[in-house]
Design an enzyme around this catalytic site. Structure first.
Site, PDB file in Angstrom:
ATOM      1  N   GLU A 201       0.980  -1.455   0.093  1.00 23.48           N
ATOM      2  CA  GLU A 201      -0.102   0.069  -0.006  1.00 23.48           C
ATOM      3  C   GLU A 201       1.023   1.051  -0.063  1.00 23.48           C
ATOM      4  O   GLU A 201       0.582   1.536   0.990  1.00 23.48           O
ATOM      5  CB  GLU A 201      -0.657  -0.102   0.605  1.00 23.48           C
ATOM      6  CG  GLU A 201      -2.038  -1.123   0.961  1.00 23.48           C
ATOM      7  CD  GLU A 201      -3.240  -0.996   1.537  1.00 23.48           C
ATOM      8  OE1 GLU A 201      -2.739  -0.464   2.577  1.00 23.48           O
ATOM      9  OE2 GLU A 201      -4.338  -1.187   1.130  1.00 23.48           O
ATOM     10  N   GLU A 384      -4.851  -7.916  -2.286  1.00 27.34           N
ATOM     11  CA  GLU A 384      -6.308  -8.010  -0.950  1.00 27.34           C
ATOM     12  C   GLU A 384      -7.459  -7.915  -1.221  1.00 27.34           C
ATOM     13  O   GLU A 384      -7.842  -6.585  -1.839  1.00 27.34           O
ATOM     14  CB  GLU A 384      -5.682  -6.595  -0.098  1.00 27.34           C
ATOM     15  CG  GLU A 384      -4.512  -7.232   1.219  1.00 27.34           C
ATOM     16  CD  GLU A 384      -4.031  -6.284   1.573  1.00 27.34           C
ATOM     17  OE1 GLU A 384      -4.897  -5.458   2.217  1.00 27.34           O
ATOM     18  OE2 GLU A 384      -2.764  -6.330   1.984  1.00 27.34           O
TER      19      GLU A 384
HETATM   20  C1  BGP Z   1      -4.748  -3.279   4.039  1.00 31.09           C
HETATM   21  C2  BGP Z   1      -3.498  -3.604   4.274  1.00 31.09           C
HETATM   22  C3  BGP Z   1      -3.424  -5.067   4.936  1.00 31.09           C
HETATM   23  C4  BGP Z   1      -5.110  -5.816   5.565  1.00 31.09           C
HETATM   24  C5  BGP Z   1      -5.999  -4.844   5.372  1.00 31.09           C
HETATM   25  C6  BGP Z   1      -7.459  -4.596   6.271  1.00 31.09           C
HETATM   26  O1  BGP Z   1      -4.781  -1.601   4.038  1.00 31.09           O
HETATM   27  O2  BGP Z   1      -2.669  -4.004   3.174  1.00 31.09           O
HETATM   28  O3  BGP Z   1      -2.652  -5.199   6.192  1.00 31.09           O
HETATM   29  O4  BGP Z   1      -5.082  -5.357   7.251  1.00 31.09           O
HETATM   30  O5  BGP Z   1      -5.924  -3.065   5.242  1.00 31.09           O
HETATM   31  O6  BGP Z   1      -7.487  -3.476   6.749  1.00 31.09           O
HETATM   32  P1  BGP Z   1      -8.208  -3.381   8.058  1.00 31.09           P
HETATM   33  O7  BGP Z   1      -7.203  -4.528   9.000  1.00 31.09           O
HETATM   34  O8  BGP Z   1      -7.401  -2.106   8.811  1.00 31.09           O
HETATM   35  O9  BGP Z   1      -9.226  -3.864   8.255  1.00 31.09           O
END
Ligand code: BGP
Length: 488
Positions: A201, A384
């Site tokens: 990210e 993701e």
């Molecule tokens: C992205 C990241 C992850 C992950 C995901 C979900 O930003 O790469 O590490 O955690 O989002 O976000 P969250 O865990 O805040 O729900």
């Protein structure tokens, strides 16, 4: 509707959200190790001291809880907990976890390497053998189980000593340390790993936990990112030389952005907003900054510390494929408070929100797949996508997560339409996260994404038992039918 046999179906995790074992195997402290838990009401904070007295760095930083002026938010939860220290104890359960994931028929597993397991301070000349052996075990077992490893080299989380000595990515010395770290990974895993991501990210990295910087002003941020671009480009070039056929991407946090109305000012603001956020991946995918970058620097008063050779370095290390996360869409109006920021935007009256207030928009995934393929003309990879929700497990640890199945079904169908109808070249899909783990934004376990349930609460209490949710078998059918079951 059915995808080809070589499509990569899988799941994605990150080291500090699942591993735990933060002081085992010779691992050094990382920036996320100083981040407390939180929840929707109480944001996570960075503390400069851990409960055992270990100090986390200079008190000069406004990022540190202890330095906030009296009465300033955020508040620190009374019973503070540091979720990265235990994660979901994957460090001691990784074999069981990988077997469970592979049981769905997944053929790719994305995970990140903790830099401070390989170089505990980030500055050693030689890597830590125990750290390399830990990840070698994971990679070998993935291959044995039929899962292609997809490795994120840097998913936030900078070795703490690098943050202290060089202010993390503020400094060019960190580039040299990162390149040495990459070299150690390529030497050890080069014959086993084809797919690499240099950063996670990249458009969302800011501040201490993600960059190891003690300040978050624009000049610090944009120069830290310039250093990350250079580091990535050097890793890509070196990786191609050391591992012919290897594929390099950087993960980009996507969102479909829509103009709030068809008023020309809103449409123009929405175009500018996309440039604020595409700035990162435009530069890395093309190997040079886009023309509009100068406008961003001028408006924000940024002076990039260009050094001779930087342009050539960027040009020689353009990415091979474009990878991104997708969770939600946003709307932008000319007067949106976040119109000039890199991330975020407003909600959308046509969409429903998740338990955490994220608009759910499957068509937005088809939109971004098309937009990125038009923009970059490079293969894409969704690394993701998933739904964080409150799960209620029965006494056997079983969760009837039909809401998650609905979310995944709708998004996977949108992805298949982009591939099969719009002819977008998308190599694969790794769901976030196949197994419950700690939320990045809130530090909770309560925000669960997995098709595997982990018996653990927000403070790390629980048996750590893993059980399959309803979505586990559903996903197995999707993969076995190459997506055909989604349309039944
Ligand atoms: C992205 C990241 C992850 C992950 C995901 C979900 O930003 O790469 O590490 O955690 O989002 O976000 P969250 O865990 O805040 O729900």
């Amino acid at each position: 509707m059915k995808l080809s046999e070589d499509f990569l179906w899988g799941g994605a995790t990150a080291d500090f959200q699942c591993e735990g074992g933060y002081d085992e195997g010779g691992r050094g402290l990382s920036t996320h190790d100083f981040e407390t838990d939180g929840n929707q009401e109480n944001p996570r904070v960075i503390t400069w001291k851990l409960p055992d007295g270990t100090t986390g760095g200079s008190r000069s930083s406004f990022f540190f809880y202890e330095d906030l002026p009296d009465g300033a938010v955020p508040t620190l939860l009374d019973d503070r907990y540091y979720p990265s220290h235990k994660g979901i104890d994957h460090y001691h359960h990784w074999r069981e976890d990988l077997e469970l994931l592979a049981g769905t028929g997944m053929n790719v597993y994305r995970f990140s390497i903790s830099w401070s397991r390989i170089f505990p301070t980030g500055m050693e000349e030689e890597p830590n053998e125990a750290g390399l052996a830990f990840y070698e075990g994971i990679i070998d077992f993935c291959l044995e189980l039929g899962m292609e490893p997809l490795v994120t080299i840097h998913h936030d989380n900078v070795p703490y000593a690098l943050a202290e000595k060089y202010d993390g990515w503020s400094s060019r010395e960190t580039i040299e340390c990162y390149v040495r770290y990459c070299k150690a990974l390529f030497e050890r895993f080069g014959t086993k790993v084809k797919y690499w991501l240099t950063f996670n990210e990249i458009n969302a990295v800011r501040g201490y936990a993600a960059c190891g910087t003690h300040k978050a002003d624009n000049n610090t941020h944009y120069n830290a990112v310039h250093n990350m671009f250079l580091a990535s480009a050097r890793a890509v070039k070196m990786g191609h030389e050391m591992m012919p056929g290897s594929m390099f991407g950087t993960m980009y946090a996507s969102s479909a952005f829509y103009p709030a109305t068809c008023k020309p000012e809103d449409v123009f603001a929405h175009m500018q907003k996309r440039r604020r956020t595409y700035y990162y991946i435009d530069t890395m995918a093309r190997g040079h900054y886009p023309a509009y970058a100068q406008d961003i620097w001028d408006r924000k008063g940024i002076t990039i510390d260009w050094q001779p050779g930087d342009e050539e370095t960027l040009a020689a290390g353009a990415l091979d494929y474009v990878t991104f996360s997708y969770y939600r869409s946003n709307t932008i109006a000319a007067d949106s408070p976040r119109a000039d920021e890199v991330m975020g935007g407003e909600g959308n009256p046509y969409l429903k929100n998740s338990d955490w207030g994220w608009p759910v928009d499957p068509l937005g995934l088809r939109y971004v797949l098309n937009e990125f393929y038009d923009r970059y003309e490079k293969p894409l990879f969704i690394v993701e996508n998933g739904m964080g929700a409150i799960d209620k497990a029965d006494e056997n640890g079983y969760v009837e997560d039909d809401y998650r199945i609905d979310y995944l079904r709708d998004h996977l169908k949108a992805m298949m339409e982009a591939i099969l109808v719009d002819h977008v070249d998308c190599l694969g899909y790794t769901m976030w996260a196949p197994i419950d783990l700690v939320s990045l934004s809130t530090g909770e376990m309560a925000k669960r994404y997995g098709f595997v349930y982990v018996d653990m609460d927000d403070k790390g209490n629980g048996t750590c038992r893993r059980t399959k949710k309803k979505s586990y078998d559903w996903m197995k059918d999707v993969i076995a039918s190459q997506g055909a079951s989604l349309w039944e």
